[in-house]
Design a protein around this motif. Structure first.
Motif, mmCIF file in Angstrom:
data_model
loop_
_atom_site.group_PDB
_atom_site.id
_atom_site.type_symbol
_atom_site.label_atom_id
_atom_site.label_comp_id
_atom_site.label_asym_id
_atom_site.label_seq_id
_atom_site.Cartn_x
_atom_site.Cartn_y
_atom_site.Cartn_z
ATOM 1 N N LEU A 73 0.805 -1.215 0.000
ATOM 2 C CA LEU A 73 0.000 0.000 0.000
ATOM 3 C C LEU A 73 0.843 1.273 0.000
ATOM 4 N N LEU A 74 2.092 1.198 0.483
ATOM 5 C CA LEU A 74 2.922 2.395 0.618
ATOM 6 C C LEU A 74 4.046 2.465 -0.398
ATOM 7 N N MET A 75 4.291 1.425 -1.140
ATOM 8 C CA MET A 75 5.399 1.438 -2.093
ATOM 9 C C MET A 75 5.070 2.347 -3.279
ATOM 10 N N PRO A 76 6.075 2.790 -4.042
ATOM 11 C CA PRO A 76 5.797 3.611 -5.234
ATOM 12 C C PRO A 76 4.957 2.833 -6.232
ATOM 13 N N ARG A 77 4.000 3.509 -6.815
ATOM 14 C CA ARG A 77 3.110 2.842 -7.763
ATOM 15 C C ARG A 77 2.881 3.727 -8.983
ATOM 16 N N GLY A 78 2.693 3.058 -10.105
ATOM 17 C CA GLY A 78 2.303 3.750 -11.322
ATOM 18 C C GLY A 78 0.826 3.516 -11.563
ATOM 19 N N PRO A 79 0.446 2.322 -12.028
ATOM 20 C CA PRO A 79 -0.982 2.021 -12.169
ATOM 21 C C PRO A 79 -1.593 1.682 -10.817
ATOM 22 N N THR A 80 -2.902 1.641 -10.778
ATOM 23 C CA THR A 80 -3.604 1.268 -9.549
ATOM 24 C C THR A 80 -3.297 -0.184 -9.213
#
Length: 417
Positions: A154-161
């Motif tokens: 939930l806290l890591m870097p994300r691009g898409p959902t």
């Protein structure tokens, strides 16, 4: 009376042949031990064996512990305690209205954790045990601990959902994945599903993850690598390197899939119906294909494609995973103090402990920050009857996705699209 006494002496005297050769215990004798009771129920030869075992010398507990083989923490599988440089740490910051802010950081000797309540150097965290409260430069308490896989996702870097953990857990139950299985994933995204699949299949399993976009492919590999590195540093054991990230469109990978047999498939893409004709030959008979879709219209298009192309899939379930958050708080009275504090003042004649105020905003109760520590002390705890209010929280998690479970079967007449 004399007649009854004579009968009693006649019965109780003699060698006890009427009782199977065993002497009868008198009322004035001491009670039998459990071992003696067992011996009297056994045949003579077995009773003697029990007696020999009981006569064996007993080793004192302290000598037994001294002679027992010593097992190190690493051999016993115990996880080492203190934080180390290079691993992940999760800081929980208490904010207004009883809200909690979670901050994820990678520990380094010269770095500083910045929070709304002040700064905390990483060197003050390294060497400490997880679960401790540390104070920032402003004096605010922070709870430091290791993040779980759910929190990291939930806290890591994300691009898409990402696929949220509540949906991932349901998908894992759908597919019934075991350690050692081979799972195909289409749509690596930010790597959330890949991490949970990696843990589910174990070191002997394998996850094949296809992604069509280059930026998503690199981000998923990066998040997966960071978690593996932090896990190895913090837990002194290696996270399995069992995920193969492939940058390729799954609809054009029919030649690659011919030599692969998978136990389960996860489709997390916009048009999963385009991938089904390619991946279904590699799925074992009776295997499950779980599809993650955001809209119900996408589910309809998927089922329509299966029907028109006569693909060997049966739709077993279509579910939507929802959580319902609840709020359980002490009842509020008009003077803005908790009912627990009021009851303490009425029942105790001595001067009460230092009072603390509660601010009730919607369904949250926040302790006054300056007196937060005093309210958590043991002296302030009471176990008397306190009225509580329990109701669903005003803040509920929204819709995330529809989960469709497809089961592959063997048709009587093979047909293709």
């Amino acid at each position: 009376m004399r007649v009854w006494r004579g009968l009693w002496r006649a019965v109780s005297s003699g060698d006890g042949a009427a009782h199977g050769g065993r002497p009868r215990r008198r009322a004035w004798e001491t009670s039998l031990s459990p071992l003696e009771r067992v011996r009297r129920l056994l045949p003579p030869e077995e009773a003697a064996a029990v007696g020999r075992c009981a006569a064996a010398p007993q080793v004192p507990p302290e000598e037994e512990e001294a002679t027992a083989p010593q097992v190190s923490l690493e051999e016993a599988g115990a996880r080492p305690g203190p934080f180390r440089a290079g691993e992940l740490a999760l800081a929980e910051v208490r904010r207004k209205y009883n809200a909690t802010l979670k901050l994820l950081c990678r520990l380094a000797a010269g770095s500083v954790l910045a929070s709304p309540r002040g700064l905390l150097p990483h060197c003050d965290i390294i060497g400490q045990l997880p679960g401790q409260m540390l104070r920032t430069s402003a004096g605010a308490p922070l709870l430091l601990r290791r993040p779980s896989l759910e929190e990291y996702v939930l806290l890591m870097p994300r691009g898409p959902t990402i696929a949220y953990p509540k949906d991932i857990s349901a998908i894992l139950m759908m597919m019934d994945i075991h350690p050692g299985d081979t799972v195909l994933e289409t749509g690596s995204g930010s790597g959330a599903m890949s991490l949970f699949l990696s843990r589910a299949v174990g070191p002997k399993g394998r996850v094949i993850s296809y992604e069509i976009r280059d930026d998503h492919h690199n981000l998923a590999k990066k998040n997966y690598r960071h978690w593996r590195t932090a896990w190895e540093i913090g837990h002194m054991e290696e996270w399995p390197d069992n995920v193969d990230f492939i940058l390729k469109d799954i609809s054009t990978a029919a030649a690659d899939m011919k030599s692969v047999t998978v136990d389960a498939i996860v489709l997390d893409m916009l048009n999963p119906q385009s991938a089904l004709p390619v991946v279904h030959p590699s799925l074992k008979q009776g295997g499950v294909c779980a599809v993650y879709l955001a809209n119900i219209t996408q589910v309809i298009d998927l089922l329509d494609r299966i029907r028109t192309c006569k693909l060997p899939f049966l739709c077993e379930t279509i579910i939507e995973v929802t959580y319902r958050n609840w709020s359980v708080l002490p009842a509020k009275i008009k003077n803005c103090k908790s009912s627990q504090m009021v009851e303490n003042q009425e029942n105790i004649e001595e001067p009460p402990q230092k009072e603390y105020e509660e601010i009730h905003i919607q369904d949250q109760a926040v302790l006054k920050e300056s007196e937060y520590n005093e309210s958590l002390s043991d002296d302030a705890e009471t176990y008397c009857s306190v009225p509580y209010v329990a109701r669903p929280s005003y803040w509920q998690d929204g819709h995330s996705a529809f989960l469709t479970k497809l089961r592959k079967f063997r048709p009587l007449l093979s047909s293709c699209c």
